[in-house]
Design a protein around this motif. Structure first.
Motif, mmCIF file in Angstrom:
data_model
loop_
_atom_site.group_PDB
_atom_site.id
_atom_site.type_symbol
_atom_site.label_atom_id
_atom_site.label_comp_id
_atom_site.label_asym_id
_atom_site.label_seq_id
_atom_site.Cartn_x
_atom_site.Cartn_y
_atom_site.Cartn_z
ATOM 1 N N VAL A 30 47.206 48.457 41.473
ATOM 2 C CA VAL A 30 46.757 47.657 40.328
ATOM 3 C C VAL A 30 45.252 47.450 40.391
ATOM 4 O O VAL A 30 44.547 47.602 39.396
ATOM 5 N N ASP A 73 49.296 39.229 37.039
ATOM 6 C CA ASP A 73 48.162 39.212 36.110
ATOM 7 C C ASP A 73 47.821 40.585 35.541
ATOM 8 O O ASP A 73 47.289 40.681 34.436
ATOM 9 N N ASN A 74 48.109 41.647 36.304
ATOM 10 C CA ASN A 74 47.611 42.973 35.913
ATOM 11 C C ASN A 74 48.669 44.062 35.829
ATOM 12 O O ASN A 74 48.341 45.202 35.504
#
Length: 120
Positions: A30, A73-74
């Motif tokens: 990520v 979050d990603n």
């Protein structure tokens, strides 16, 4: 072509090194800009719950809450439907951003063009 890395964690506190490796590889991907789908299955399903990652400790490993936060979050984080049900975990119980889905969704992801799958 967008490439997808699908990482399935099958271990939790029962096999801490294998668990940590799954989280580390997925979060490293990520951070490098790879599209990542991270699956919590088996004992790792517990990490879909608030506060569980904070209970995990492994010397010389990145803190699991930080890695999970990066993935939430990603990337995409999914808890296995059957694994969650066996542990009494419902969609209302999981951390914001965690979805619960089953084998059909996993197969769909890994069969996509350019997809790669790793199982830990």
């Amino acid at each position: 072509m967008t490439r997808l890395l699908v990482v399935k964690a099958t271990a939790g506190a029962d096999a801490p090194e294998r668990c940590s490796q799954a989280f580390t590889v997925a979060s490293t991907a990520v951070a490098a800009g790879v599209d990542v789908s991270f699956w919590l299955t088996g004992e790792s399903t517990w990490f879909a719950l608030p506060g569980r990652a904070e209970q995990f400790e492994l010397p010389h490993a990145a803190p699991l809450p930080d890695l999970l936060g990066l993935l939430l979050d990603n990337g995409r984080v999914t808890a296995c439907t059957q694994c969650a049900a066996r542990r009494g975990i419902t969609p209302e119980d999981v951390l914001p951003g965690v979805r619960i889905a089953g084998a059909a969704v996993f197969v769909e992801e890994i069969m996509g063009e350019g997809a790669r799958a790793l199982v830990y």
